[in-house]
Motif scaffolding. Structure first.
Motif, PDB file in Angstrom:
ATOM      1  N   LYS A   1      10.054  -1.468  -7.554  1.00  0.00           N
ATOM      2  CA  LYS A   1       9.577  -0.086  -8.234  1.00  0.00           C
ATOM      3  C   LYS A   1       9.951   1.117  -7.523  1.00  0.00           C
ATOM      4  O   LYS A   1      10.561   2.071  -7.821  1.00  0.00           O
ATOM      5  N   ARG A   2       9.753   0.958  -6.155  1.00  0.00           N
ATOM      6  CA  ARG A   2       9.740   2.196  -5.170  1.00  0.00           C
ATOM      7  C   ARG A   2      11.371   2.599  -5.206  1.00  0.00           C
ATOM      8  O   ARG A   2      11.721   3.565  -5.276  1.00  0.00           O
ATOM      9  N   ASN A   3      12.114   1.695  -4.980  1.00  0.00           N
ATOM     10  CA  ASN A   3      13.713   1.862  -5.111  1.00  0.00           C
ATOM     11  C   ASN A   3      13.868   2.555  -6.191  1.00  0.00           C
ATOM     12  O   ASN A   3      15.078   3.386  -5.926  1.00  0.00           O
TER      13      ASN A   3
ATOM     14  N   SER B   1       8.265  -3.141  -3.986  1.00  0.00           N
ATOM     15  CA  SER B   1       9.467  -2.580  -3.424  1.00  0.00           C
ATOM     16  C   SER B   1      10.598  -2.015  -4.250  1.00  0.00           C
ATOM     17  O   SER B   1      11.281  -1.083  -4.146  1.00  0.00           O
TER      18      SER B   1
ATOM     19  N   ASN C   1      12.376   4.134  -8.676  1.00  0.00           N
ATOM     20  CA  ASN C   1      11.960   5.613  -8.273  1.00  0.00           C
ATOM     21  C   ASN C   1      12.659   6.534  -7.850  1.00  0.00           C
ATOM     22  O   ASN C   1      12.890   7.519  -7.951  1.00  0.00           O
ATOM     23  N   GLN C   2      13.108   5.920  -6.414  1.00  0.00           N
ATOM     24  CA  GLN C   2      13.908   6.821  -5.492  1.00  0.00           C
ATOM     25  C   GLN C   2      15.338   7.178  -6.235  1.00  0.00           C
ATOM     26  O   GLN C   2      15.944   8.347  -6.121  1.00  0.00           O
TER      27      GLN C   2
ATOM     28  N   SER D   1       1.875   3.698   0.969  1.00  0.00           N
ATOM     29  CA  SER D   1       2.569   3.568  -0.281  1.00  0.00           C
ATOM     30  C   SER D   1       2.054   1.999  -1.097  1.00  0.00           C
ATOM     31  O   SER D   1       1.472   1.252  -0.313  1.00  0.00           O
ATOM     32  N   GLU D   2       2.248   1.918  -2.208  1.00  0.00           N
ATOM     33  CA  GLU D   2       1.996   0.622  -2.989  1.00  0.00           C
ATOM     34  C   GLU D   2       2.561  -0.644  -2.074  1.00  0.00           C
ATOM     35  O   GLU D   2       2.071  -1.963  -2.064  1.00  0.00           O
ATOM     36  N   VAL D   3       3.844  -0.585  -1.638  1.00  0.00           N
ATOM     37  CA  VAL D   3       4.568  -1.605  -0.786  1.00  0.00           C
ATOM     38  C   VAL D   3       3.524  -1.660   0.560  1.00  0.00           C
ATOM     39  O   VAL D   3       3.383  -3.240   0.571  1.00  0.00           O
TER      40      VAL D   3
ATOM     41  N   ASP E   1       3.773   7.406  -1.720  1.00  0.00           N
ATOM     42  CA  ASP E   1       4.519   6.142  -1.921  1.00  0.00           C
ATOM     43  C   ASP E   1       6.065   6.326  -1.788  1.00  0.00           C
ATOM     44  O   ASP E   1       6.999   5.273  -1.519  1.00  0.00           O
ATOM     45  N   ALA E   2       6.646   7.594  -1.810  1.00  0.00           N
ATOM     46  CA  ALA E   2       7.983   7.775  -1.587  1.00  0.00           C
ATOM     47  C   ALA E   2       8.558   7.993  -0.303  1.00  0.00           C
ATOM     48  O   ALA E   2       9.683   7.625  -0.071  1.00  0.00           O
TER      49      ALA E   2
END
Length: 137
Positions: free
Chosen positions: A73-75, A71, A77-78, A39-41, A15-16
């Protein structure tokens, strides 16, 4: 620590990190599926693209919102990974496996499965796409 912790880590990496290629086989409820973790995205975008290509394309905007949420949520988490403890709360632990399965005809099917539903799994391949820049960390 259960073996599903290793799967959760693999899912978090997929995902990351764009360009990370992780192929797995999952067993869940007597079913077996093999494919590449995505990834979820990418999973949400695949669903949106499917809706957009069909005769219900007018409903794709509601799926665009889900892709945008993934997207964001991914940002976040990063950002949390870069800040590190104690500066930020840890990244959200993945709850779902997002998988792309490609059949012999080249058609792709995407799957979303709760990690808790996985009975067993195998790591079939792990590496970087040679055409994609690799992260420095």
């Amino acid at each position: 620590m259960s073996e599903l912790h290793s799967l959760t880590e693999a899912v978090a990496h997929a995902d990351a990190i764009d360009g990370l290629l992780i192929d797995v086989t999952l067993l869940a409820g007597g079913w077996q599926v093999s494919g590449r973790l995505i990834s979820e995205v990418r999973y949400r975008q695949s669903i949106t693209d499917t809706v957009r290509s069909g005769n219900a394309a007018g409903l794709a905007s509601s799926f665009d919102r889900l892709t945008e949420y993934a997207s964001q949520k991914r940002n976040e988490n990063q950002r949390r990974r870069k800040a590190g403890a104690p500066h930020a709360s840890p990244p959200e632990t993945p709850k779902y496996v997002h998988l792309a399965e490609v059949n012999i005809d080249g058609d792709q099917r995407t799957w979303c499965l709760p990690i808790s539903a996985v009975d067993a799994w195998s790591l079939d391949a792990f590496g970087f796409d040679p055409d994609h820049p690799q992260p420095l960390e």
